[in-house]
Design a protein around this motif. Sequence first.
Motif, mmCIF file in Angstrom:
data_model
loop_
_atom_site.group_PDB
_atom_site.id
_atom_site.type_symbol
_atom_site.label_atom_id
_atom_site.label_comp_id
_atom_site.label_asym_id
_atom_site.label_seq_id
_atom_site.Cartn_x
_atom_site.Cartn_y
_atom_site.Cartn_z
ATOM 1 N N VAL A 105 0.832 -1.202 0.000
ATOM 2 C CA VAL A 105 0.000 0.000 0.000
ATOM 3 C C VAL A 105 0.872 1.260 0.000
ATOM 4 O O VAL A 105 0.591 2.222 -0.730
ATOM 5 N N LYS A 106 1.929 1.254 0.801
ATOM 6 C CA LYS A 106 2.799 2.427 0.913
ATOM 7 C C LYS A 106 3.406 2.812 -0.429
ATOM 8 O O LYS A 106 3.479 3.995 -0.777
ATOM 9 N N TRP A 107 3.818 1.797 -1.210
ATOM 10 C CA TRP A 107 4.477 2.074 -2.481
ATOM 11 C C TRP A 107 3.547 1.917 -3.692
ATOM 12 O O TRP A 107 3.993 1.945 -4.825
ATOM 13 N N ASN A 108 2.250 1.747 -3.430
ATOM 14 C CA ASN A 108 1.221 1.702 -4.498
ATOM 15 C C ASN A 108 1.347 0.507 -5.432
ATOM 16 O O ASN A 108 0.835 0.539 -6.554
ATOM 17 N N HIS A 110 -0.080 -2.425 -5.018
ATOM 18 C CA HIS A 110 -1.412 -3.023 -5.161
ATOM 19 C C HIS A 110 -2.244 -2.282 -6.199
ATOM 20 O O HIS A 110 -2.984 -2.885 -6.976
ATOM 21 N N ARG A 111 -2.112 -0.973 -6.238
ATOM 22 C CA ARG A 111 -2.871 -0.154 -7.187
ATOM 23 C C ARG A 111 -2.387 -0.380 -8.615
ATOM 24 O O ARG A 111 -3.184 -0.458 -9.562
ATOM 25 N N ARG A 112 -1.079 -0.513 -8.781
ATOM 26 C CA ARG A 112 -0.528 -0.751 -10.124
ATOM 27 C C ARG A 112 -0.997 -2.101 -10.660
ATOM 28 O O ARG A 112 -1.361 -2.225 -11.834
ATOM 29 N N MET A 151 -9.598 0.763 -2.417
ATOM 30 C CA MET A 151 -8.699 1.170 -3.491
ATOM 31 C C MET A 151 -9.423 1.340 -4.819
ATOM 32 O O MET A 151 -9.159 2.274 -5.577
ATOM 33 N N GLU A 255 -5.451 7.150 -14.603
ATOM 34 C CA GLU A 255 -5.087 6.735 -13.252
ATOM 35 C C GLU A 255 -3.802 5.912 -13.251
ATOM 36 O O GLU A 255 -2.954 6.057 -12.369
ATOM 37 N N TYR A 256 -3.657 5.057 -14.260
ATOM 38 C CA TYR A 256 -2.473 4.210 -14.334
ATOM 39 C C TYR A 256 -1.225 5.048 -14.629
ATOM 40 O O TYR A 256 -0.175 4.861 -13.996
ATOM 41 N N LEU A 259 0.611 6.930 -11.903
ATOM 42 C CA LEU A 259 1.544 6.196 -11.056
ATOM 43 C C LEU A 259 2.992 6.380 -11.489
ATOM 44 O O LEU A 259 3.913 6.246 -10.680
ATOM 45 N N GLU A 266 8.796 0.330 -4.829
ATOM 46 C CA GLU A 266 7.771 -0.529 -5.410
ATOM 47 C C GLU A 266 8.393 -1.812 -5.971
ATOM 48 O O GLU A 266 7.848 -2.909 -5.806
#
Length: 480
Positions: A105-108, A110-112, A151, A255-256, A259, A266
Motif C-alpha cells: 500500500v505504501k508504495w502503491n 497493489h494499485r498498479r 482502493m 489513473e495508471y 503512477l 515498489e
Amino acid sequence: MGKYAIRKIGFFIGIIVFVIMLAMPTPEGLTPIAQKVLASTVLMVIFWVTEAIPIAMTSYLPLIVFPIISLTGAKGQNDIQLFSHYAYTTVYLLVGVGFLSGAMVKWNLHRRIALGIVRKVGAKPKNLILGFILAVAFVSMWMSNTTATVMMIPVALSITAALKDTDGGFKKALILSIPFAATIGGIGTVIGTTTNPTGIGLIRESIGLDITFTDWLKIGLPFVIVIIPILWIYMVKFFKVDKMKDIDVSAIDNEYHKLGPMSKGEKFTAYIFLFAIVAWMTRSQVWGKFIPFATDETIAMFAALLTIVVPVNWKEGEYLMDMKTAIKEIPWSACILLGGSMVMGNAFKDSGCAAWIAGKLGGLAGLSPLLIVIIVGVVTAIITELTTNAVVVAAFLPVLASVGTAIGVNPLAMMLACMLACNFAFMLPPATPPNAVAYGSGEIEMADLIKCGLGLKIICLIVFPVIIYGITMGVFGFGV
C-alpha cells in the motif's frame, strides 16, 4: 431497531444468560467445569454477534471471566489453557502479512497491479466489469478485502462519472462487483481474509490437521476459479450490462499513468512479495525437507523482516517500511479475535463441553453427510449477514468438529462448509466491511445490495458442496 439499541440489548442479555447458566443445576452428563465453559462461550457468542462491546474486547473476556469463575488462570488449572493461546502461531502469520501488505500500500504496488489488469480488458462494458472483478479478486487474495475495495471504488466512480448511463445499471454493476469480488477473492489463499487463518488454527487444534499454504490452495482457489466467472456472468445479466454500448476507459489509463514508472520501493516490495508467494507454495514439497522446522509463519515473518531492513535510500536511512507504519498495518483486531477463539475453542473441547453437545445432536447421524454439510452452509450463510465472518468461524468451528466426529460425518467437511459459507455475506452493509464501503459510496440503494446479493448467495450455496466433495476431497483427495 438501531445498531446501538441492539448493542445495548445484547450486553444485558449476554450478562443475564451468563449468570443464569452459572446458577442453574448442572445438566446431566455435563461437569461443573464444562458448565462454566458453556456459560462463558454463550456470553462471548452473544457479545460477538450483537457487538455489545468491541469484538476484540470480547475476545479478551476469558482473561477476565475465567479467573473470576475459578475456571483457570495463569497456571492453567483444570487443563484449561488461557494466556498461551493469545500468542498462537497463526497470529504471527497475520503479523507478517500486515508488514507485507502495508509495504504494498505504501508504495502503491497493489494499485498498479489492479489498474494494470483493468486497463487490458478493453472498452466493452461487460469486459470492464470483468477487469474490475479480476483485479479486485487477485489483489484481495494477498491483502485485506477492505483495502482492495477502498482502493478500487474511487477508480470505478471516476469512470462512471464520465458516462451517460441513464438508468444507472452499469454504475450499480461496477460498484457492487468490487465488494463481491473482494470477498470471493479473499477465500483463495490462507492470507486472503482473516477467517482463513482463524479457521485453520481451529482445525489444527480440533482435529489435528495442519493445513499449509499449498493445502489451502486446494480448498479456496478452486472455489475462486469457479465462482469468479459465474460472478461476472451474473452481474452482467442481472444489470443487463451486455446490452450497453462501448464506453470511454481513458479514466483508467489516466489513473495508471499517474503512477509513473515503478519506484525503487515498489520494485523491492514486488520482489519480496513474489519471494513470499513462491516460498509458501514450495515449502511442503521442495525446500521444507531441508529446513523442517520452518512454517508458513516463518516465511511471513521473514518477509516482514525484509521490509524493515531493505533500504530504499541508504544515505537518508529510508527503508521499505518503518516500524510505526508497519504496526498500524497489522490487523490487531483479527489477531486478538484469533487468540480469543482459540481459548474458547480449546476450553470447549478440553472441558468435555463439545462432546456433551455433540451427544445431544446425535439424531443428525441418520442424515446424509452431504445434506448435513449443506445445512451447515445455509445456516452459516444466514448468520454471517448479521455479524462478521471471523466471529462465525470462531464461534462455530469448535462445535462442528465434535459434532462431526460424534455423528460419523467428516468434521473437516463440516468445518470447511462453515469457513466457505461465512464469506457469502453479500446482502447487507454490516455483513462485511467491503459491503459497507460500497454502500457508503452513495451510488447504490439497499434494495440493490439485497436483491443482487441474495442471488449470488444462492449461487454460492449451490456451488460450495460441489467444490468440497468434487474437487477438494475428490480430485485432490484432501482431508479424505
